[in-house]
Design an enzyme around this catalytic site. Sequence first.
Site, PDB file in Angstrom:
ATOM      1  N   GLU A  26     -10.598   5.170   9.070  1.00 22.81           N
ATOM      2  CA  GLU A  26     -10.910   4.894   7.946  1.00 22.81           C
ATOM      3  C   GLU A  26     -10.959   2.470   7.360  1.00 22.81           C
ATOM      4  O   GLU A  26     -10.789   2.357   6.075  1.00 22.81           O
ATOM      5  CB  GLU A  26      -9.017   4.630   7.258  1.00 22.81           C
ATOM      6  CG  GLU A  26      -8.893   6.059   6.788  1.00 22.81           C
ATOM      7  CD  GLU A  26      -7.214   6.431   5.926  1.00 22.81           C
ATOM      8  OE1 GLU A  26      -6.514   4.980   5.824  1.00 22.81           O
ATOM      9  OE2 GLU A  26      -7.163   7.702   5.440  1.00 22.81           O
ATOM     10  N   ASP A  48      -2.087  14.168   6.854  1.00 22.24           N
ATOM     11  CA  ASP A  48      -1.914  13.008   7.228  1.00 22.24           C
ATOM     12  C   ASP A  48      -0.369  13.055   5.634  1.00 22.24           C
ATOM     13  O   ASP A  48      -0.632  13.246   4.564  1.00 22.24           O
ATOM     14  CB  ASP A  48      -3.098  12.738   5.785  1.00 22.24           C
ATOM     15  CG  ASP A  48      -2.393  10.570   5.564  1.00 22.24           C
ATOM     16  OD1 ASP A  48      -1.380  10.959   5.840  1.00 22.24           O
ATOM     17  OD2 ASP A  48      -2.937  10.047   4.692  1.00 22.24           O
ATOM     18  N   GLU A  98       1.001  -1.095   0.260  1.00 26.83           N
ATOM     19  CA  GLU A  98      -0.614   0.327  -0.358  1.00 26.83           C
ATOM     20  C   GLU A  98       0.899   1.311  -0.144  1.00 26.83           C
ATOM     21  O   GLU A  98       1.767   1.822   0.794  1.00 26.83           O
ATOM     22  CB  GLU A  98      -0.585   0.014   1.035  1.00 26.83           C
ATOM     23  CG  GLU A  98      -1.695   1.439   1.487  1.00 26.83           C
ATOM     24  CD  GLU A  98      -3.162   1.016   2.135  1.00 26.83           C
ATOM     25  OE1 GLU A  98      -3.467  -0.083   1.785  1.00 26.83           O
ATOM     26  OE2 GLU A  98      -3.591   2.330   2.247  1.00 26.83           O
ATOM     27  N   GLU A 154       4.378   9.433  -0.842  1.00 24.26           N
ATOM     28  CA  GLU A 154       2.823   9.045  -1.154  1.00 24.26           C
ATOM     29  C   GLU A 154       2.639  10.096  -1.245  1.00 24.26           C
ATOM     30  O   GLU A 154       1.800  10.339  -2.686  1.00 24.26           O
ATOM     31  CB  GLU A 154       1.521   8.956   0.122  1.00 24.26           C
ATOM     32  CG  GLU A 154       0.475   8.974  -0.355  1.00 24.26           C
ATOM     33  CD  GLU A 154      -0.273   8.348   0.665  1.00 24.26           C
ATOM     34  OE1 GLU A 154       0.016   7.880   1.548  1.00 24.26           O
ATOM     35  OE2 GLU A 154      -1.875   8.660   0.565  1.00 24.26           O
TER      36      GLU A 154
HETATM   37  C1  GCV Z   1      -2.572   2.695   5.466  1.00 23.86           C
HETATM   38  C2  GCV Z   1      -3.130   7.163   4.352  1.00 23.86           C
HETATM   39  C3  GCV Z   1      -3.219   7.092   2.984  1.00 23.86           C
HETATM   40  C4  GCV Z   1      -3.568   4.848   3.278  1.00 23.86           C
HETATM   41  C5  GCV Z   1      -3.296   4.653   5.025  1.00 23.86           C
HETATM   42  C6  GCV Z   1      -3.555   5.690   5.925  1.00 23.86           C
HETATM   43  C7  GCV Z   1      -2.865   5.259   6.914  1.00 23.86           C
HETATM   44  O1  GCV Z   1      -4.925   8.092   3.956  1.00 23.86           O
HETATM   45  O2  GCV Z   1      -3.351   7.194   1.813  1.00 23.86           O
HETATM   46  O3  GCV Z   1      -3.139   3.922   2.708  1.00 23.86           O
HETATM   47  O4  GCV Z   1      -3.595   3.257   5.086  1.00 23.86           O
HETATM   48  O5  GCV Z   1      -2.693   6.260   5.770  1.00 23.86           O
HETATM   49  O6  GCV Z   1      -1.476   5.840   7.322  1.00 23.86           O
HETATM   50  O7  GCV Z   1      -3.164   4.452   7.836  1.00 23.86           O
END
Ligand code: GCV
Length: 628
Positions: free
Chosen positions: A248, A327, A123, A355
Amino acid sequence: MKIVDAAWLPSEAWRPIGSRRVRVTGSGALVDTVRDEIRAAGGSLDPDGDLVFTLGGDPDRLGEEGFEVDGDVVRAAAPHGLLHGLFHMLRGGTAGTQKPALARRMLDHWDNVDVHPVMGQVERGYSGGSLFWQDGEPRRDLTRVRAYARLLAASGINAVALNNVNVHATEAHLLTDRLGEVAELAGVFRRYGIRVHLSVSFAAPVHHGLGTADPLEDEVREWWSKATANVYATIPDFGGYLVKADSEGQPGPFSYGRSHADGANLLAAALAQYGGVVHWRAFVYNHRQDWRDRSVDRARAAYDHFTPLDGTFADNVVLQVKHGPLDFQPREPVSPLITALPGTRLAVEFQVTQEYTGQQRHVCYLAPMWSELLRGTGGPAIAEHAAELVAVANTGDDPFWTGHPLAQANLYAFGRLAWDPAADPLAVLDEWITLTFPAAPGLLRDTLHEIMDGSWRSYERYTAPLGVGFMVRPGHHYGPDVDGYEYTPWGTYHFADRDGVGVDRTVATGTGFAGQYPSPWSQTYESPGSCPDELALFFHHLPYGHVLHSGRTVIQHIYDTHFAGAREAAAMREAWRRVSGVVALDRYERVAALLDEQVRSAEEWRDQVNAYFFRKSGVPDWEGRRIY
Ligand code: GCV
């Protein structure tokens, strides 16, 4: 998997040790690793050797991982310190005492065993597939994992979580019937002093047949206690659990009307007798918010959820807080939660995987940002509050480990800054260059500095302005989309209209977020007159004509920085062309192709962001440059 890139441990870097007669005293698995490394480098182990690695240092002064260098003698109190001493000698071996500022320096891998239909195998991974699993099975050949463990140890990392914090059905079994896979990896990492942790689902008991995961139910306690006993029977030095709960879509204690302290303490109780810890993430917010509701501010969420729980977590709970309140944006203030938990053990989480910072297609050396956050430039100093540093890994089965060969520097630098948060990020970059390119002529060193030193600021210039964040394409988060998240449930907005842009997070007229900071920062951020320019739109909704400390208006700042940032990306590409023939062809070409993409993407950012704000505001660029 072929190992094609030795990263910061190429054989030439070992020459100073490989050419010596070395005496190593003491015993233990990590002392054996030191011996193996010296042998592999071509050094001769000799009881009369003149380069000496020895145990016997003062444990109170050096701890488990510290060491001291006195001429050609490296002394540690424990084997782990000796291993760090060995890598220190590769870096030039300056005399004196070294020990880590933070006891745990951890990398979290967001690897799935299976390939996830949307997120892929890793991910937010930009470096190929997992180093640990392939085709739903553990990799049989662990040669590359061993090479990886060496690299991590040489950067100072001493803990890894193996799997994604979003725990899917297959991965939930790593805790139970697939534990053997974890044990095998733990065996590889152990040889380099790295402990293995596992992300677990809060609903694990339910995945395994129980009717509930309620933390206050006896059967749930028993389930965790048995599962954990089995883990330690299999992996005696297991590090512990990492949990993303009520976040989430991940399950958590809220489903049972329980608190996050109830949830974390449940797992902590199961781990305590074995010395294990729970890393409990504070990334809890409402991702189903109504964008019409201006009273909800995602930035407030972690603080609102967790400050009332301060002092109620068990001793072996480590609350893991992202460095910013949102984030991992290229610019965020330090999360106020980090300053508000005097009674809680705290780990601060960075994101080495890029990211939101170019996805390892853009050069973006992140250590200057981390260093500012750690030292407290323009905000509270993370280093004064964090007991641990954790980062999301940027590695995979790509031959260069990190997709972009220059992104290796971010991984190296994270380890080094976690060891010493006061380290100068450009000195760390220099160290990385020296190790990675031991024969580097001055031209290459100078060129890498020219490209990388300011690359985070260049990235910031051509993306979302003045700390407002996001403006990325929803879902994959690559490239510009100014309104991409504006009317979504994710809570990440910029509120641009014809008059101005930014989020009013003041106490006086906004969401009150600025009031979550201790003094003097709450006052600093409350007023546009004292708020640093970099964060102006994070804290304030400002008219386009508002004059910043820089003397420029908000709108002119947007135009100027976007033209400048795209120009800087083009200059990076030019600079790299100068080292054609100086670096190995495969690395040269990979970087050259990625710089083409970076220039294209930076121009796209420039043109979309400038056009968007020109159309909203109607204010022309005072230099009359082309805006579409
Ligand atoms: C693992 C962000 C990312 C998600 C990630 C999340 C987290 O939202 O886009 O992919 O999930 O952070 O840190 O849990």
